[in-house]
Motif scaffolding. Structure first.
Motif, PDB file in Angstrom:
ATOM      1  N   ARG A 197     -24.820   3.129  32.170  1.00 18.06           N
ATOM      2  CA  ARG A 197     -26.121   3.522  31.627  1.00 18.06           C
ATOM      3  C   ARG A 197     -27.262   3.001  32.489  1.00 18.06           C
ATOM      4  O   ARG A 197     -28.206   3.734  32.812  1.00 18.06           O
ATOM      5  CB  ARG A 197     -26.251   3.015  30.189  1.00 18.06           C
ATOM      6  N   GLY A 198     -27.171   1.738  32.880  1.00 16.35           N
ATOM      7  CA  GLY A 198     -28.196   1.179  33.753  1.00 16.35           C
ATOM      8  C   GLY A 198     -28.186   1.815  35.124  1.00 16.35           C
ATOM      9  O   GLY A 198     -29.236   2.041  35.728  1.00 16.35           O
ATOM     10  N   PHE A 199     -26.999   2.124  35.622  1.00 21.27           N
ATOM     11  CA  PHE A 199     -26.862   2.762  36.934  1.00 21.27           C
ATOM     12  C   PHE A 199     -27.567   4.116  36.944  1.00 21.27           C
ATOM     13  O   PHE A 199     -28.365   4.412  37.856  1.00 21.27           O
ATOM     14  CB  PHE A 199     -25.377   2.918  37.245  1.00 21.27           C
ATOM     15  N   VAL A 200     -27.311   4.935  35.930  1.00 17.89           N
ATOM     16  CA  VAL A 200     -27.964   6.251  35.849  1.00 17.89           C
ATOM     17  C   VAL A 200     -29.471   6.087  35.673  1.00 17.89           C
ATOM     18  O   VAL A 200     -30.268   6.810  36.281  1.00 17.89           O
ATOM     19  CB  VAL A 200     -27.366   7.076  34.685  1.00 17.89           C
ATOM     20  N   ALA A 201     -29.873   5.127  34.862  1.00 20.14           N
ATOM     21  CA  ALA A 201     -31.300   4.892  34.644  1.00 20.14           C
ATOM     22  C   ALA A 201     -31.999   4.501  35.939  1.00 20.14           C
ATOM     23  O   ALA A 201     -33.113   4.965  36.219  1.00 20.14           O
ATOM     24  CB  ALA A 201     -31.494   3.806  33.592  1.00 20.14           C
ATOM     25  N   ALA A 202     -31.354   3.660  36.739  1.00 16.79           N
ATOM     26  CA  ALA A 202     -31.946   3.234  38.007  1.00 16.79           C
ATOM     27  C   ALA A 202     -32.174   4.426  38.933  1.00 16.79           C
ATOM     28  O   ALA A 202     -33.226   4.551  39.574  1.00 16.79           O
ATOM     29  CB  ALA A 202     -31.045   2.204  38.687  1.00 16.79           C
ATOM     30  N   SER A 217     -32.682  -3.881  41.136  1.00 22.06           N
ATOM     31  CA  SER A 217     -31.988  -5.144  40.902  1.00 22.06           C
ATOM     32  C   SER A 217     -32.598  -5.830  39.689  1.00 22.06           C
ATOM     33  O   SER A 217     -33.810  -5.860  39.523  1.00 22.06           O
ATOM     34  CB  SER A 217     -32.125  -6.046  42.137  1.00 22.06           C
ATOM     35  N   GLY A 218     -31.739  -6.376  38.833  1.00 23.40           N
ATOM     36  CA  GLY A 218     -32.232  -7.078  37.653  1.00 23.40           C
ATOM     37  C   GLY A 218     -32.015  -6.278  36.388  1.00 23.40           C
ATOM     38  O   GLY A 218     -32.784  -5.375  36.072  1.00 23.40           O
ATOM     39  N   GLY A 219     -30.918  -6.559  35.677  1.00 23.55           N
ATOM     40  CA  GLY A 219     -30.652  -5.876  34.421  1.00 23.55           C
ATOM     41  C   GLY A 219     -29.597  -4.791  34.505  1.00 23.55           C
ATOM     42  O   GLY A 219     -29.429  -4.025  33.556  1.00 23.55           O
ATOM     43  N   VAL A 231     -42.710  -8.859  35.340  1.00 19.78           N
ATOM     44  CA  VAL A 231     -42.698  -7.407  35.178  1.00 19.78           C
ATOM     45  C   VAL A 231     -41.246  -6.940  35.132  1.00 19.78           C
ATOM     46  O   VAL A 231     -40.447  -7.257  36.017  1.00 19.78           O
ATOM     47  CB  VAL A 231     -43.439  -6.695  36.327  1.00 19.78           C
ATOM     48  N   THR A 232     -40.906  -6.173  34.110  1.00 15.60           N
ATOM     49  CA  THR A 232     -39.521  -5.746  33.927  1.00 15.60           C
ATOM     50  C   THR A 232     -39.142  -4.627  34.894  1.00 15.60           C
ATOM     51  O   THR A 232     -39.997  -3.932  35.447  1.00 15.60           O
ATOM     52  CB  THR A 232     -39.280  -5.263  32.492  1.00 15.60           C
ATOM     53  N   SER A 233     -37.839  -4.436  35.050  1.00 15.02           N
ATOM     54  CA  SER A 233     -37.328  -3.418  35.968  1.00 15.02           C
ATOM     55  C   SER A 233     -37.799  -2.016  35.608  1.00 15.02           C
ATOM     56  O   SER A 233     -38.028  -1.190  36.496  1.00 15.02           O
ATOM     57  CB  SER A 233     -35.793  -3.452  35.982  1.00 15.02           C
ATOM     58  N   LEU A 234     -37.932  -1.733  34.318  1.00 14.58           N
ATOM     59  CA  LEU A 234     -38.331  -0.396  33.887  1.00 14.58           C
ATOM     60  C   LEU A 234     -39.684  -0.002  34.457  1.00 14.58           C
ATOM     61  O   LEU A 234     -39.948   1.182  34.703  1.00 14.58           O
ATOM     62  CB  LEU A 234     -38.366  -0.331  32.354  1.00 14.58           C
ATOM     63  N   ILE A 235     -40.542  -0.969  34.696  1.00 11.54           N
ATOM     64  CA  ILE A 235     -41.867  -0.713  35.273  1.00 11.54           C
ATOM     65  C   ILE A 235     -41.865  -0.969  36.778  1.00 11.54           C
ATOM     66  O   ILE A 235     -42.411  -0.184  37.563  1.00 11.54           O
ATOM     67  CB  ILE A 235     -42.931  -1.607  34.607  1.00 11.54           C
ATOM     68  N   LEU A 236     -41.245  -2.057  37.187  1.00  7.35           N
ATOM     69  CA  LEU A 236     -41.338  -2.486  38.580  1.00  7.35           C
ATOM     70  C   LEU A 236     -40.666  -1.517  39.547  1.00  7.35           C
ATOM     71  O   LEU A 236     -41.188  -1.267  40.640  1.00  7.35           O
ATOM     72  CB  LEU A 236     -40.713  -3.881  38.716  1.00  7.35           C
ATOM     73  N   ILE A 237     -39.528  -0.955  39.148  1.00  7.50           N
ATOM     74  CA  ILE A 237     -38.821  -0.046  40.056  1.00  7.50           C
ATOM     75  C   ILE A 237     -39.627   1.216  40.355  1.00  7.50           C
ATOM     76  O   ILE A 237     -39.859   1.534  41.531  1.00  7.50           O
ATOM     77  CB  ILE A 237     -37.420   0.292  39.499  1.00  7.50           C
ATOM     78  N   PRO A 238     -40.080   1.965  39.343  1.00  9.94           N
ATOM     79  CA  PRO A 238     -40.871   3.152  39.681  1.00  9.94           C
ATOM     80  C   PRO A 238     -42.205   2.825  40.360  1.00  9.94           C
ATOM     81  O   PRO A 238     -42.679   3.611  41.183  1.00  9.94           O
ATOM     82  CB  PRO A 238     -41.088   3.841  38.329  1.00  9.94           C
ATOM     83  N   ARG A 239     -42.789   1.672  40.055  1.00  7.22           N
ATOM     84  CA  ARG A 239     -44.004   1.284  40.759  1.00  7.22           C
ATOM     85  C   ARG A 239     -43.716   1.108  42.247  1.00  7.22           C
ATOM     86  O   ARG A 239     -44.491   1.551  43.099  1.00  7.22           O
ATOM     87  CB  ARG A 239     -44.552  -0.024  40.185  1.00  7.22           C
ATOM     88  N   ALA A 240     -42.605   0.455  42.551  1.00  5.68           N
ATOM     89  CA  ALA A 240     -42.240   0.261  43.949  1.00  5.68           C
ATOM     90  C   ALA A 240     -41.938   1.595  44.628  1.00  5.68           C
ATOM     91  O   ALA A 240     -42.362   1.836  45.768  1.00  5.68           O
ATOM     92  CB  ALA A 240     -41.033  -0.673  44.046  1.00  5.68           C
ATOM     93  N   VAL A 241     -41.219   2.463  43.932  1.00  8.39           N
ATOM     94  CA  VAL A 241     -40.908   3.781  44.489  1.00  8.39           C
ATOM     95  C   VAL A 241     -42.190   4.556  44.791  1.00  8.39           C
ATOM     96  O   VAL A 241     -42.311   5.216  45.834  1.00  8.39           O
ATOM     97  CB  VAL A 241     -40.004   4.571  43.514  1.00  8.39           C
ATOM     98  N   ASP A 242     -43.159   4.463  43.904  1.00  8.28           N
ATOM     99  CA  ASP A 242     -44.429   5.171  44.103  1.00  8.28           C
ATOM    100  C   ASP A 242     -45.199   4.645  45.310  1.00  8.28           C
ATOM    101  O   ASP A 242     -45.879   5.399  46.004  1.00  8.28           O
ATOM    102  CB  ASP A 242     -45.308   5.036  42.854  1.00  8.28           C
ATOM    103  N   ASN A 296     -15.124   2.405  36.743  1.00 10.07           N
ATOM    104  CA  ASN A 296     -15.585   2.717  35.383  1.00 10.07           C
ATOM    105  C   ASN A 296     -17.059   3.094  35.369  1.00 10.07           C
ATOM    106  O   ASN A 296     -17.464   4.031  34.665  1.00 10.07           O
ATOM    107  CB  ASN A 296     -15.344   1.525  34.457  1.00 10.07           C
ATOM    108  N   ILE A 297     -17.860   2.377  36.132  1.00 13.47           N
ATOM    109  CA  ILE A 297     -19.294   2.696  36.199  1.00 13.47           C
ATOM    110  C   ILE A 297     -19.493   4.103  36.743  1.00 13.47           C
ATOM    111  O   ILE A 297     -20.261   4.903  36.193  1.00 13.47           O
ATOM    112  CB  ILE A 297     -20.044   1.660  37.058  1.00 13.47           C
ATOM    113  N   VAL A 298     -18.808   4.421  37.826  1.00 10.93           N
ATOM    114  CA  VAL A 298     -18.959   5.738  38.443  1.00 10.93           C
ATOM    115  C   VAL A 298     -18.472   6.848  37.514  1.00 10.93           C
ATOM    116  O   VAL A 298     -19.148   7.867  37.314  1.00 10.93           O
ATOM    117  CB  VAL A 298     -18.205   5.784  39.786  1.00 10.93           C
ATOM    118  N   ARG A 299     -17.317   6.648  36.904  1.00 11.04           N
ATOM    119  CA  ARG A 299     -16.769   7.662  35.994  1.00 11.04           C
ATOM    120  C   ARG A 299     -17.689   7.879  34.792  1.00 11.04           C
ATOM    121  O   ARG A 299     -18.003   9.018  34.434  1.00 11.04           O
ATOM    122  CB  ARG A 299     -15.377   7.238  35.527  1.00 11.04           C
ATOM    123  N   GLU A 300     -18.114   6.792  34.168  1.00 12.22           N
ATOM    124  CA  GLU A 300     -18.969   6.909  32.987  1.00 12.22           C
ATOM    125  C   GLU A 300     -20.342   7.457  33.345  1.00 12.22           C
ATOM    126  O   GLU A 300     -20.955   8.195  32.559  1.00 12.22           O
ATOM    127  CB  GLU A 300     -19.088   5.555  32.308  1.00 12.22           C
TER     128      GLU A 300
END
Length: 323
Positions: free
Chosen positions: A183-188, A176-178, A156-167, A305-309
């Motif tokens: 961009r990934g930081f903001v998405a997480a 974690s993973g990807g 199961v990819t992070s895009l599904i697994l993370i919100p499932r866990a949060v729910d 750089n991650i934080v600034r971007e």
């Protein structure tokens, strides 16, 4: 500055954790991450005795006065591990954050909690995350299928697994993973996570104790340059595609047993390879995020750089698409 439950609980500036990586997560890398505002992690089992772990913790303390943690992974090994002795070192050295992984850490939870240690348990499924919550873990670091190392067997990819866990969970979730850029930081954060855990991205930094040949290979690699081995053993691991991994996969497809595969799976081969730079003679845990790695910055440069971007993404792109 990205205030989350993770930054508040751990006393760190940015919700970015450097994952526990065998042989690589040592004092210099961990201290650099903590100094840059994230949470550095030392991997306990990179050291074959608890006494050597104690020395590494002392080394890190000389490099930073900021919080850092220790990873302790509970996995079956050919060499019996005295986990209680490693935990005693963690307690005696005043470490207040531990990242556990692998098997259920329940047998050790009483000792950890009695010493006011924050427990982050890394897992690859919601069912395991719920168990971690039940036994008293403070955070779960949920590992999606894209991750380096062991992604579990559910795919199961992070895009599904993370919100499932949060729910499902009442305790905070770390993504974690990807993850390896802004961009990934903001998405997480948008998916409900309180921060990110990055492994592969930190390997391609100047402070990582890895031969330059391997860092160069990470820069050259695409997102398709990882592969899964040990599936036949129900111990799936995502690694960098190389001749060694291809050989193991071929042997698995031909029905090789663990006994035949074991010499090729030895972690000591990886330790030798990160010293010599031989990129084709060992397994290297590597996530699909490798396709997003284009440089080898310092840890400080990477995190800043991650934080600034990320701030630019939120303020400029996301704010401007709302009518």
């Amino acid at each position: 500055m990205f205030k989350t439950k993770l930054t508040e609980r751990l006393g760190i500036k940015y919700p970015i954790i450097q994952g526990g990586m065998m042989w690589i997560s040592r004092a210099e890398l961990a201290a650099a991450v903590s100094e840059a505002g994230g949470l550095g992690i030392i991997t306990a089992l990179s050291f074959d005795t608890p006494e050597k772990l104690a020395e590494e913790i002392d080394k890190a303390k000389k490099l930073t006065d900021k919080p850092f943690g220790v990873n302790l992974t509970f996995l079956p090994t050919l060499r019996p591990v005295n986990y209680d002795a490693y935990i005693d070192v963690i307690v005696d050295k005043g470490i207040k954050i531990i990242e556990t992984a692998g098997r259920n850490p329940e047998p050790y939870m009483e000792k950890l909690k009695n010493n006011n240690i924050t427990v982050i348990h890394k897992c690859t499924s919601v069912r395991h995350a719920l168990k971690a919550q039940k036994i008293g873990c403070d955070f779960v670091s949920i590992d999606g299928f894209e991750c380096a190392g062991h992604p579990g067997e559910d795919d199961v990819t992070s895009l599904i697994l993370i919100p499932r866990a949060v729910d499902e969970l009442d305790i905070p979730v770390i993504a974690s993973g990807g993850f390896g850029d802004a961009r990934g930081f903001v998405a997480a954060l948008a998916l409900g996570a309180e921060g990110v855990n990055m492994g592969t991205r930190f390997v391609a930094t100047k402070e990582a104790p890895v031969h330059e040949n391997i860092k160069k290979r990470l820069i050259e690699a695409k997102e398709t340059d990882t592969m899964l081995v040990e599936r036949s053993l129900r111990n799936t691991i995502r690694v960098l595609r190389n001749k060694h991994a291809e050989k193991i996969l071929e042997m698995e497809n031909n029905g090789a047993t663990l006994q035949k595969l074991a010499p090729l799976l030895s972690g000591l081969r990886g330790l030798e390879a990160i010293k010599t730079g031989n990129v084709d003679d060992a397994l290297f845990a590597c996530g699909q995020v490798v396709g997003l790695i284009n440089d080898v910055p310092t840890v400080k440069e990477l995190i800043e750089n991650i934080v600034r971007e990320a701030k630019e993404i939120i303020k400029n792109r996301l704010a401007n698409i709302i009518d």
